[in-house]
Design an enzyme around this catalytic site. Structure first.
Site, PDB file in Angstrom:
ATOM      1  N   TYR A   1      31.748  -2.976  24.129  1.00  0.00           N
ATOM      2  CA  TYR A   1      32.484  -1.716  24.206  1.00  0.00           C
ATOM      3  C   TYR A   1      33.663  -1.866  25.162  1.00  0.00           C
ATOM      4  CZ  TYR A   1      28.192  -0.020  21.974  1.00  0.00           C
ATOM      5  OH  TYR A   1      27.122   0.153  21.141  1.00  0.00           O
TER       6      TYR A   1
ATOM      7  N   LYS B   1      27.238  -4.416  13.524  1.00  0.00           N
ATOM      8  CA  LYS B   1      28.657  -4.582  13.196  1.00  0.00           C
ATOM      9  C   LYS B   1      29.035  -6.057  13.050  1.00  0.00           C
ATOM     10  CE  LYS B   1      29.907  -0.347  15.708  1.00  0.00           C
ATOM     11  NZ  LYS B   1      30.507   0.204  16.947  1.00  0.00           N
TER      12      LYS B   1
ATOM     13  N   SER C   1      24.955  -0.847  17.042  1.00  0.00           N
ATOM     14  CA  SER C   1      26.262  -1.508  16.917  1.00  0.00           C
ATOM     15  C   SER C   1      26.185  -3.024  16.794  1.00  0.00           C
ATOM     16  CB  SER C   1      27.161  -1.138  18.103  1.00  0.00           C
ATOM     17  OG  SER C   1      27.676   0.159  17.948  1.00  0.00           O
TER      18      SER C   1
ATOM     19  N   TYR D   1      26.019   3.384   6.387  1.00  0.00           N
ATOM     20  CA  TYR D   1      26.287   2.966   7.771  1.00  0.00           C
ATOM     21  C   TYR D   1      25.130   3.337   8.705  1.00  0.00           C
ATOM     22  CZ  TYR D   1      28.738   2.481  12.236  1.00  0.00           C
ATOM     23  OH  TYR D   1      29.104   2.123  13.518  1.00  0.00           O
TER      24      TYR D   1
ATOM     25  N   VAL E   1      23.568   0.852  21.237  1.00  0.00           N
ATOM     26  CA  VAL E   1      23.117   1.952  22.083  1.00  0.00           C
ATOM     27  C   VAL E   1      21.603   2.163  22.048  1.00  0.00           C
ATOM     28  CG1 VAL E   1      25.315   3.171  22.042  1.00  0.00           C
ATOM     29  CG2 VAL E   1      23.587   3.695  20.301  1.00  0.00           C
TER      30      VAL E   1
END
Length: 310
Positions: free
Chosen positions: A246, A69, A66, A194, A264
């Site tokens: 998160y 992102k 993540s 992705y 993660v």
């Protein structure tokens, strides 16, 4: 005192934080991530154009997950502009898990709340320019090479395949967004891109350099040439503060107060505005998906060196 002038204290903080790995758990819902050593903790700090502090095995590579992102958001904003990007993705934090579909169903219009949850990240990735998966991924990798100065960075095909084959929840998010005209890509093509994006491998040193560039107005670490426009670097830091950890982002802002983004795989990238970039790897995660020891280490660093932006 500069954070890099107290290596002895930092070594102590790393050892203290490492004891928290026993309370975490390596991500196992992506099969290829299960092989990580849960006891590992490494740190790199980048300041004043050099990696000035390292601890642990900072040559060990891990996947961005993540954390990617943040980088794809920068690239999409540079490609499409703020108006188009934020017409499809919102700017609001959420207390829901990063892979939740509930806000897509209960909000109107049915667009993701922010770019740091999975739905928002998938929508952002769909906006990267390119006529093929390879071209889009190539542009993203070139962007990362430019930021880090490391042209050897690639993606881990085994991890990418593992994620792609278990991506049914993300498929659901994509099809829901396609139904509501948030994305118009072929869903399988978007998922392939992705999962490869999330599987890009870096070291703590690479991560610290990326954090440094974002911290310092998007400027290249050596030449000070702008790589990321100033206004976009500020947008990235804002999302990192409000949504980067998160659904633990609020507590993290109070306890640590540094723009940061976790993944993660156990990575955490932090950007102290106009200061330093921090890269951490500790694959034992808490129940929110953040590195257990990494969170404790950042809290200790923030308190010791007064790094909070608040």
């Amino acid at each position: 005192m500069s954070i890099c002038q107290d290596k002895e204290a930092i070594d102590v903080m790393v050892e203290e934080a490492k004891s928290y790995t026993q309370y975490g758990k390596v991500a196992d819902y992506i099969p290829a991530l299960k092989v990580a050593d849960p006891d590992m903790l490494s740190l790199a700090i980048y300041e004043n154009d050099e990696t000035c502090v390292t601890a642990g095995n900072t040559e060990e590579t891990f996947t961005l997950q993540s954390i990617s992102k943040v980088i794809t958001l920068a690239l999409a904003l540079m490609d499409r502009g703020e108006e188009e990007v934020f017409s499809r993705v919102g700017m609001e934090p959420t207390g829901d898990p990063f892979n939740s579909i509930i806000k897509l169903e209960t909000h109107s219009p049915s667009k993701p709340l922010n770019p740091m949850i999975n739905a928002g990240a998938l929508a952002v990735t769909s906006m990267i320019y390119g006529s093929s998966i390879d071209e889009k991924l190539g542009r993203l990798l070139t962007f990362i090479h430019e930021i880090t100065g490391n042209s050897s960075i690639r993606y881990d095909d085994t991890v990418a395949r593992s994620e792609y084959e278990t991506a049914n929840l993300n498929r659901s998010l994509c099809y829901y967004m396609k139904q509501h005209n948030v994305i118009d890509d072929n869903v399988e093509h978007l998922l392939e891109l992705y999962t490869k994006q999330c599987a890009i491998e870096v070291s703590c040193k690479d991560l610290a350099k990326i954090g440094y560039v974002i911290a310092n107005e998007g400027k290249h670490v050596q030449s000070q040439r702008p790589i990321i426009p100033l206004h976009i670097a500020r947008i990235l830091k804002t999302f990192m503060v409000t949504c980067g950890m998160y659904n633990a982002s609020g507590e993290f802002a109070i306890r640590v107060g540094i723009p940061a983004k976790s993944g993660v795989s156990g990575g955490i990238m932090a950007s102290v505005p106009y200061g330093v970039g921090i890269g951490i790897y500790g694959p034992a995660l808490d129940d929110k998906g953040n590195s257990m020891a990494g969170m404790k280490l950042l809290e200790s660093l923030s308190q010791r060196f007064d790094l909070s932006i608040f």
